[in-house]
Design an enzyme around this catalytic site. Structure first.
Site, PDB file in Angstrom:
ATOM      1  N   GLU A   1       4.507  -0.682   1.355  1.00  0.00           N
ATOM      2  CA  GLU A   1       4.599  -0.766  -0.106  1.00  0.00           C
ATOM      3  C   GLU A   1       4.493  -2.198  -0.627  1.00  0.00           C
ATOM      4  O   GLU A   1       4.435  -2.408  -1.827  1.00  0.00           O
ATOM      5  CB  GLU A   1       5.911  -0.160  -0.630  1.00  0.00           C
ATOM      6  CG  GLU A   1       6.132   1.298  -0.281  1.00  0.00           C
ATOM      7  CD  GLU A   1       7.454   1.831  -0.814  1.00  0.00           C
ATOM      8  OE1 GLU A   1       8.180   1.078  -1.513  1.00  0.00           O
ATOM      9  OE2 GLU A   1       7.777   2.995  -0.531  1.00  0.00           O
TER      10      GLU A   1
ATOM     11  N   GLU B   1       0.825  -1.213   0.000  1.00  0.00           N
ATOM     12  CA  GLU B   1       0.000   0.000   0.000  1.00  0.00           C
ATOM     13  C   GLU B   1       0.855   1.258   0.000  1.00  0.00           C
ATOM     14  O   GLU B   1       2.044   1.221   0.254  1.00  0.00           O
ATOM     15  CB  GLU B   1      -0.924   0.020   1.226  1.00  0.00           C
ATOM     16  CG  GLU B   1      -0.296  -0.472   2.520  1.00  0.00           C
ATOM     17  CD  GLU B   1       0.924   0.280   2.974  1.00  0.00           C
ATOM     18  OE1 GLU B   1       0.901   1.533   2.912  1.00  0.00           O
ATOM     19  OE2 GLU B   1       1.901  -0.353   3.386  1.00  0.00           O
TER      20      GLU B   1
END
Length: 355
Positions: A321, A178
């Site tokens: 991420e 994310e």
């Protein structure tokens, strides 16, 4: 039947017969019994997930969900909201941590705009991201619901659509990650609601805030919970009251993977908050989740414990991420290769242990 309902109905637990077949084979490998420890445990799990003694991953992909959060207005992050879209651009230009680690793992990175507040026009036109925003960022959960229930459904169903599409494109191993400034705040709120642990126990330093701002962050989450009173038994209510669009999208990808008997690697605290939502909607979905690593965020291990997951890597990661998920893909492939490639004592004509 809605897409969520159809997906949930397709999710079944791991197959115990295939797990037994895998364990029986692994018991006989040419090594001291269970000498590769949790790697062999994972091999058993993979066999139960994928219904085979020869699990294979034709393609690997990391889905990076991006979204902004209205609660940033409360001063819970060390960085301004513009960093969200700027980092999305960096993902697209292959200059971020996830790009380096996914490349090392041989995985593709797919970036999705689930609701970035601004700066996405050029990227959306370029076709280099999946532009599927629910709205330009959530509302401020400290003042009211982060989103409507319909928006929560849309976020989850968008994630399901993306996950199913990738599986159709022969991605057999998925990871979720994310990007969204402020997103450890809704993640901590979700973990508090679903686990019942106090806010102070699950809230960390996020992007690197100091102790004073951390105390403020805790108070903001407590205010959001008091204002919204999410129902811990209703995953969509929790998501709508104190969640994020990217968190809902992550939950959807996990549900899609589980519905198609594919493993999915969970990254850090935000991805694990999405996993908690998926688990609340479909408890059996946990059978397809693999905890990639242990984050330094204190709420992460509490959330993993609730899911019954023990992380494979412990490297003091806190980037998000999907970086931890990318690194753990090597572990998953290793477990699959042990099951497929290592011979038994009988096959190798090697004497077994003395009786």
């Amino acid at each position: 039947m809605t897409l969520i309902e159809k997906t949930l109905s397709d999710i079944t637990s791991r197959d115990d017969l295939w797990r037994k077949r895998a364990k029986d084979r692994l018991d006989q490998l040419i090594m001291p019994h269970w000498a590769l420890g949790r790697l062999l445990d994972l091999a058993v799990d993979l066999s139960g997930m994928m219904h085979t003694l020869k699990p294979a991953f034709r393609r690997k992909g990391i889905v990076v969900m991006a979204g902004d959060h209205g609660v940033v207005a409360e001063g819970v992050s060390a960085y301004p909201q513009d960093v969200t879209w700027q980092m999305v651009a960096n993902f697209v230009n292959e200059g971020a941590g996830i790009n380096a680690l996914a490349a090392q793992a041989g995985a593709d990175v797919r970036v999705v705009d689930m609701g970035v507040a601004g700066g996405m026009e050029e990227l959306s036109r370029s076709g280099r991201i999946l532009s599927m925003p629910v709205a330009p960022g959530t509302a401020n959960m400290a003042k009211g619901p982060a989103m409507t229930r319909d928006q929560a459904v849309q976020a989850v169903e968008t994630g399901i659509q993306i996950g199913l599409r990738m599986i159709e494109e022969e991605y057999d191993l998925l990871g979720v990650g994310e990007m969204g400034i402020g997103n450890t705040t809704p993640s901590s709120a979700i973990i508090t609601v679903i686990t019942g642990e106090p806010v102070s126990a699950v809230t960390g330093h996020g992007t690197g805030i100091d102790e004073a701002r951390k105390r403020h962050k805790i108070s903001v989450i407590e205010q959001a919970l008091q204002v919204n009173r999410p129902d811990p038994k209703d995953g969509l209510d929790v998501l709508s009251k104190v969640g994020g669009f990217e968190i809902g999208g992550i939950a959807g990808v996990i549900l899609a993977a589980a519905s198609r008997n594919r493993p999915v690697l969970i990254d850090g605290i935000i991805s694990t908050a999405g996993a908690l939502i998926a688990h609340r909607l479909a408890p059996a979905a946990a059978d397809y989740m693999i905890a990639a690593h242990r984050s330094v965020e204190q709420g992460h291990i509490i959330a993993l414990n609730r899911l019954g997951k023990e992380p494979f890597l412990d490297l003091s990661l806190r980037l998000g991420e999907g970086t931890g998920a990318a690194m753990a893909m090597n572990v998953v492939e290793g477990a699959a290769m042990i099951l497929k490639k290592v011979k038994t004592f009988a096959e190798a004509q090697v004497s077994g242990a003395a009786q």
